[in-house]
Design an enzyme around this catalytic site. Structure first.
Site, mmCIF file in Angstrom:
data_model
loop_
_atom_site.group_PDB
_atom_site.id
_atom_site.type_symbol
_atom_site.label_atom_id
_atom_site.label_comp_id
_atom_site.label_asym_id
_atom_site.label_seq_id
_atom_site.Cartn_x
_atom_site.Cartn_y
_atom_site.Cartn_z
ATOM 1 N N ALA A 112 0.829 -1.205 0.000
ATOM 2 C CA ALA A 112 0.000 0.000 0.000
ATOM 3 C C ALA A 112 0.865 1.258 0.000
ATOM 4 C CB ALA A 112 -0.935 -0.018 1.207
ATOM 5 N N GLY A 113 1.799 1.345 0.934
ATOM 6 C CA GLY A 113 2.622 2.556 1.051
ATOM 7 C C GLY A 113 3.589 2.717 -0.109
ATOM 8 N N ARG A 130 -11.648 -21.802 7.046
ATOM 9 C CA ARG A 130 -10.580 -21.466 7.984
ATOM 10 C C ARG A 130 -11.031 -21.322 9.432
ATOM 11 N NH1 ARG A 130 -6.866 -16.696 5.127
ATOM 12 N NH2 ARG A 130 -6.094 -18.029 3.479
ATOM 13 N N LEU A 166 -3.364 -8.510 -0.907
ATOM 14 C CA LEU A 166 -2.383 -7.921 -1.822
ATOM 15 C C LEU A 166 -3.110 -7.025 -2.823
ATOM 16 C CD1 LEU A 166 -0.101 -11.032 -2.507
ATOM 17 C CD2 LEU A 166 0.133 -9.288 -0.743
HETATM 18 C C1 LIG Z 1 2.591 -15.170 6.064
HETATM 19 C C2 LIG Z 1 1.586 -14.341 5.338
HETATM 20 C C3 LIG Z 1 1.168 -14.712 4.065
HETATM 21 C C4 LIG Z 1 0.227 -13.935 3.370
HETATM 22 N N1 LIG Z 1 -0.147 -14.328 2.131
HETATM 23 C C5 LIG Z 1 -1.037 -13.567 1.436
HETATM 24 C C6 LIG Z 1 -1.409 -13.923 0.100
HETATM 25 O O1 LIG Z 1 -0.963 -14.929 -0.447
HETATM 26 N N2 LIG Z 1 -2.279 -13.118 -0.550
HETATM 27 C C7 LIG Z 1 -2.798 -11.991 0.013
HETATM 28 O O2 LIG Z 1 -3.561 -11.295 -0.640
HETATM 29 N N3 LIG Z 1 -2.442 -11.624 1.265
HETATM 30 C C8 LIG Z 1 -1.585 -12.381 1.994
HETATM 31 N N4 LIG Z 1 -1.229 -12.003 3.268
HETATM 32 C C9 LIG Z 1 -1.681 -10.706 3.794
HETATM 33 C C10 LIG Z 1 -0.878 -9.558 3.172
HETATM 34 O O3 LIG Z 1 0.451 -9.957 3.007
HETATM 35 C C11 LIG Z 1 -0.876 -8.273 4.000
HETATM 36 O O4 LIG Z 1 -2.152 -7.992 4.445
HETATM 37 C C12 LIG Z 1 -0.407 -7.076 3.163
HETATM 38 O O5 LIG Z 1 0.806 -7.375 2.539
HETATM 39 C C13 LIG Z 1 -0.275 -5.819 4.003
HETATM 40 O O6 LIG Z 1 0.317 -4.792 3.221
HETATM 41 P P1 LIG Z 1 0.428 -3.296 3.738
HETATM 42 O O7 LIG Z 1 1.072 -2.529 2.664
HETATM 43 O O8 LIG Z 1 -0.892 -2.843 4.217
HETATM 44 O O9 LIG Z 1 1.359 -3.361 5.037
HETATM 45 P P2 LIG Z 1 2.789 -4.015 5.323
HETATM 46 O O10 LIG Z 1 3.328 -4.762 4.170
HETATM 47 O O11 LIG Z 1 2.656 -4.705 6.618
HETATM 48 O O12 LIG Z 1 3.746 -2.771 5.476
HETATM 49 C C14 LIG Z 1 3.774 -1.960 6.599
HETATM 50 C C15 LIG Z 1 4.795 -0.886 6.379
HETATM 51 O O13 LIG Z 1 4.622 0.121 7.364
HETATM 52 C C16 LIG Z 1 5.846 0.378 8.010
HETATM 53 N N5 LIG Z 1 5.517 0.791 9.376
HETATM 54 C C17 LIG Z 1 4.668 0.202 10.255
HETATM 55 N N6 LIG Z 1 4.607 0.914 11.389
HETATM 56 C C18 LIG Z 1 5.406 1.991 11.211
HETATM 57 C C19 LIG Z 1 5.757 3.096 12.020
HETATM 58 N N7 LIG Z 1 5.253 3.259 13.240
HETATM 59 N N8 LIG Z 1 6.627 3.998 11.537
HETATM 60 C C20 LIG Z 1 7.160 3.864 10.286
HETATM 61 N N9 LIG Z 1 6.852 2.842 9.484
HETATM 62 C C21 LIG Z 1 5.992 1.913 9.935
HETATM 63 C C22 LIG Z 1 6.628 -0.897 7.899
HETATM 64 O O14 LIG Z 1 7.998 -0.610 8.034
HETATM 65 C C23 LIG Z 1 6.242 -1.330 6.493
HETATM 66 O O15 LIG Z 1 7.021 -0.637 5.559
HETATM 67 C C24 LIG Z 1 -0.305 -12.781 3.972
HETATM 68 C C25 LIG Z 1 0.115 -12.415 5.239
HETATM 69 C C26 LIG Z 1 1.026 -13.190 5.940
HETATM 70 C C27 LIG Z 1 1.387 -12.807 7.337
#
Ligand SMILES: Cc1cc2nc3c(=O)[nH]c(=O)nc-3n(C[C@H](O)[C@H](O)[C@H](O)COP(=O)(O)OP(=O)(O)OC[C@H]3O[C@@H](n4cnc5c(N)ncnc54)[C@H](O)[C@@H]3O)c2cc1C
Ligand code: FES
Lengths: 651, 259
Positions: free
Chosen positions: A58-59, A344, A455
């Protein structure tokens, strides 16, 4: 039970929760809205500074896209490189309504599956938009050079995933999250090169800065020097991921944490549906208390593996010494129609119940067997190897046991959080100028998320939604003024953070942050996990309160504040877990129905979740009041116009 | 402490860990010995360090700083040299995937940071690898803006090309290749990105520009030259081969001869 599309009249819409859903038919809302939005003059974009916290899907996607458009972007992350965000660990795949498989998929079908999968607790308009832009995501990623799996003829190939009857999941071997993230990261680094994006790695956001009621900046700790730094901007975008780590045991990365979102909540941002959390049934169990991070294994294993425990509680014999008649294949027994393939949440709850009754196996008693003996007999070892070889190998590397010979041990663990900061259709929270993207917001998955849809949502928010909705906000509400961090609000915010740091370091008690985290995790897991009930939730609330009070008396944080200090970083996060954990319990207690990942034992019909659409067809938004234990409840009623509400049925 | 933990502690092994401690970037560092008990065979190497850190905190000593995040071999954050080898005794495996059963009970294990001129130590076992991001920023991408992409199936990519690209794209950017190389070269890392994009039609328009920019940036950042030792390939947790370096050289030559 099935109700018609009655609107919930009892849930009175809160003025704080105006969803700002555009008018018009569902199918054309987004297109019409985009076409009429106010735009920022290209020459003015450079004058706008946008703070993006997080470099996950997302970010990373948001920062890159906004940079491409010409905004001045400041992008922050905890890790040493944006490429390491937790999104990197996703394995399975990403959904998109491309219908390349020609099996009848469509935007409507993906929309419908997502609403139904979420147990009718998500907003129709958001989910429809998600399904619409899903097709653009795949185009974008392929153009970036993401090496998706292909057919020999060169076209993209798909696989099927749970909760869908069509094949719409795109993947890159078992590393889909990694490849999508590296695609976003490469676009991001291109903008760093172009100097539209400035990266701030090894920074942790610890507070939001508000000026005149709007989000105008952040306070971060430089994790290398320990210094507090402040940054000013015209909008703040949180893409900081979910709060699954509140459970201690989870499949999330060790640095995943909800601190940024939680600190915004304490400025007045509503936290929506915190009790909607997802527990994944097939994780490799914990070996001992020291371990918080668990490894996930694909659910596909349940296609051929049989789940069982010994009939006799406390049976310590080796699995292969337990004769057939003394094994309880409890999923097959309880759910004869679906057997090992129940969804699940049901599989997870059933396994926990057996372990709670003393029938769990392994060193800790917190595991059940997943046995391939019969599959190997039926299909032969070679076929089993072709289907699951890599998973078997991963299991053996971790446990040192050969699953071809000895049954696997599995246990459920926290995996994903559907709740998060409340946002409107524009992805803006109720604090003007504060936006939330990806897993950090609550918006698209209702009470349960389907596989391969997180994703999709992260990239949809970052590449295709926020570039429009942010522009509209800036053009209509936020002039490109030149507020700087000299403003007193920044100094005050930094001083407040400093005070907390000093306090954490000064207590010097006898209990480490990890010990508190573990204790909290146990309370939350036992009472706000897979099965919840009134008595347990009330008990949990009291226990968490007591634990929190003890934390602020007895925590021991070593080292100094002015240097790299991981213990201090963790202590601050644990302090927040101890508050958010209570809110999860409060939300779960108030929601007297079962839906998706929220299973209230009192509200079930023959073991199935029983929703109460008349009373609870709304989003619960909690507002901080100054006292963590008495938040204020706000409601956004959900209206279903295109889809008829129905009870999910797996019999 | 829970009952299971007490049992585990009694049953577990004891190790001497000899760890590089360094208070800050320009501070002197040294190896310091610690005893850690109650280590069970299936514990991961990093969990062993967690246990040791809890013990140090309890004793009022400063915990050992080390990096990790996903703990399942995909993020590239963990980065230790274990008994002289980047990522430890096994090939094709990251530090976080190393298990304690690989070390005989009672043995001494030496732990050092990834060392290279371009990777200054920040504290203890934590190093600064931001130079790798700079190499990518120099050209490791396809210049396509969000929203400007054609339908994904309008450009067909043969399965073999896609597989080749995927083999190279598996790089997790951990920097073990740099730490293992006698010249501290980042050639394996850089070539993996170059080959990934060179294998795909999407990467062709910028192919020459990319290889030139990335190779020159790598030199500028103080990484050494590649002299075909092959140590990088041996420690790469994703088993990326040095054939990619050969491809990078060819591309670089082409780009400089016929820009
Ligand atoms: C093992 C596993 C397998 C998965 N497999 C799948 C899949 O196959 N398909 C699917 O659709 N989803 C899957 N998911 C879910 C999916 O991966 C996540 O929901 C998604 O990637 C989250 O993306 P995001 O960009 O929201 O956050 P994240 O990828 O969690 O990124 C968070 C970001 O914020 C930053 N951050 C956080 N707090 C702070 C702070 N206080 N200050 C500065 N920076 C900060 C971190 O450094 C990071 O850069 C899976 C999850 C897990 C755990
Ligand atoms: S911690 Fe992510 S690869 Fe080791």
């Amino acid at each position: 039970m099935s109700t018609t599309l009655e609107q919930d009249l009892r849930a009175v819409a809160s003025p704080l929760m105006n969803s700002n859903i555009p008018d018009g038919p569902l199918e054309s809302k987004w297109t019409d809205y985009k076409g009429h939005m106010k735009l920022v003059n290209p020459a003015n974009k450079r004058k706008y500074t946008i703070i993006v916290v997080g470099t996950g899907l997302a970010g990373g996607a948001a920062a890159a896209s906004l940079g491409e458009m010409g905004y001045n972007v400041l992008n922050f992350c905890i890790q040493d490189s944006p490429r390491r965000a937790h999104s990197v660990a996703a394995q399975g795949g990403i959904n998109a309504a491309k219908n390349y498989a020609n099996d009848g998929d469509s935007v409507y079908r993906l929309f419908y599956d997502t609403i139904k999968g979420g147990d009718y607790r998500a907003r129709e308009a958001n989910v429809h938009r998600l399904a619409e832009v899903s097709v653009n995501i795949i185009d974008q990623c392929a153009a970036q050079g993401v090496p998706f799996a292909r057919e020999y003829g060169g076209a993209l190939t798909n696989r099927s995933f749970g909760g869908a009857q069509v094949s719409r999941t795109f993947y890159a071997r078992g590393q889909t999250g990694q490849q999508l993230l590296l695609g976003a990261y490469s676009s991001l680094m291109r903008q760093v090169h172009e100097k539209t994006v400035t990266l701030y790695t090894r920074r942790e956001m610890l507070d939001l800065v508000m000026v005149d009621g709007k989000a105008r900046g952040i306070v971060v700790r430089n994790l290398v020097t320990g210094k507090l730094e402040t940054y000013a901007g015209h909008a703040v975008l949180l893409a900081t991921g979910g709060y699954g780590t509140v459970f201690y045991l989870s499949t999330n990365a060790v640095n995943s944490n909800p601190t940024a979102a939680w600190r915004c909540h304490k400025h007045g941002a509503l936290f929506a549906n915190p009790c909607y959390t997802q527990i994944h049934p097939t994780c490799i169990p914990q070996e001992g208390d020291y371990q918080s991070k668990l490894t996930l294994m694909s659910e596909s294993l349940r296609n051929d593996g049989r789940v069982w425990v010994p009939k006799q509680a406390g049976d310590k014999r080796k699995p292969n010494e337990i004769p057939e008649e003394e094994r309880d294949y409890f999923l097959e027994r309880r759910y004869p129609a679906f057997g090992n393939l129940v969804p699940r949440d049901i599989a997870s709850r059933a396994a926990k119940l057996e372990c709670d009754n003393g029938k769990g196996v392994g060193l800790t008693g917190k595991a059940v067997y997943l046995d391939f003996r019969d599959a190997i007999k039926r299909l032969g070892q070679q076929v089993v190897k072709e289907r699951y070889g890599n998973l078997f190998q991963m299991y053996e590397e971790i446990t040192n046991e050969d699953p071809y010979k000895v049954p696997m041990r599995i246990y459920p663990a926290s995996h994903y959080t559907m709740g998060g900061l409340w946002v409107d259709y524009n992805l803006m929270t109720n604090i003007p100028g504060l936006f939330a993207l990806g897993e950090a917001n609550f918006s698209d998955h209702g009470a349960n998320r389907l596989g391969a849809s997180a994703l999709m949502q992260g990239l949809a928010d970052g590449y295709f939604v926020i570039p429009y909705t942010l522009g509209n906000y800036l053009a209509t509400k936020q002039p490109a003024d030149n507020l700087t961090t000299e403003h007193e609000a920044f100094k005050a915010a930094a001083a407040k953070v400093q005070e907390m740091t000093d306090k954490l370091l000064s207590i010097q008690g006898d209990t480490t942050p990890t010990e508190f985290w573990r204790a909290l995790g146990k309370i939350v897991w036992d009472n706000v996990g897979m099965g919840r009930n009134e008595a347990g939730l009330k008990k949990a609330i009291e226990e968490i309160k007591a634990l929190r009070a003890e934390f602020w008396k007895k925590v021991k944080v070593d080292g100094r504040g002015d240097t790299l200090n991981k213990n201090l970083e963790f202590a601050g996060r644990v302090a927040d877990y101890l508050e958010l954990g209570e809110l999860m319990a409060i939300d779960a207690l108030h929601r007297e129905e079962s839906c998706g990942g929220h299973f209230r034992e009192e509200y079930q019909q023959d073991g199935e979740a029983k929703r109460d659409d008349e009373k609870f067809c709304y989003v619960a938004g909690w507002k901080y009041t100054g006292d963590v234990s008495s938040p204020e409840l706000h409601k956004e009623p959900l209206h279903f116009e295109s889809i008829k509400l129905q009870q999910r049925d797996y019999k | 402490m829970s009952k299971e933990e007490t049992v585990a502690k009694k049953q577990g092994s004891r190790y001497t860990v000899r760890v590089w401690r360094q208070a800050g970037k320009d501070k002197p560092g040294q190896l310091v010995d610690y005893q850690v008990d109650g280590i069970i065979p299936n514990m991961s190497f990093l969990e062993m360090l967690d246990v040791l850190n809890e013990q140090l905190t309890k004793e009022g000593k400063e915990a050992i700083a080390f990096d990790s995040d996903c703990r399942e071999g995909i993020c590239g954050m963990c980065s230790l040299v274990i008994d002289g080898v980047a990522h430890g005794p096994h090939s094709g495996c990251t530090t976080c995937a190393v298990r304690m059963r690989d070390f005989p009970s009672g043995s001494t294990i030496t732990i050092e940071p990834f060392r290279a001129k371009a990777f200054p130590v920040i504290k203890d076992l934590v190093v600064d690898r931001s130079a790798l991001d700079k190499i990518i920023a120099a050209g490791g991408y396809v210049s396509v803006n969000a929203g400007a992409a054609p339908d994904a199936n309008s450009i067909l990519v043969g399965k073999e090309s896609a597989d080749r690209a995927m083999d190279a794209a598996a790089c997790i950017g951990c920097g073990a290749c740099v730490a293992a190389c006698p010249n501290a070269s980042a050639s394996l890392f850089t070539s993996a990105k170059i080959t990934q994009l060179a294998s795909l039609p999407q990467g062709q328009p910028e192919r020459k520009k990319r290889v030139k920019a990335m190779v020159e940036e790598m030199d500028r950042l103080g990484f050494g030259d590649c002299s075909n030792h092959g140590e990088c390939e041996a420690v790469c947790p994703k088993e990326i081969g040095i054939n990619h370096i050969a491809q990078m050289r060819r591309d670089y030559l082409m780009a400089t001869l016929a820009p």
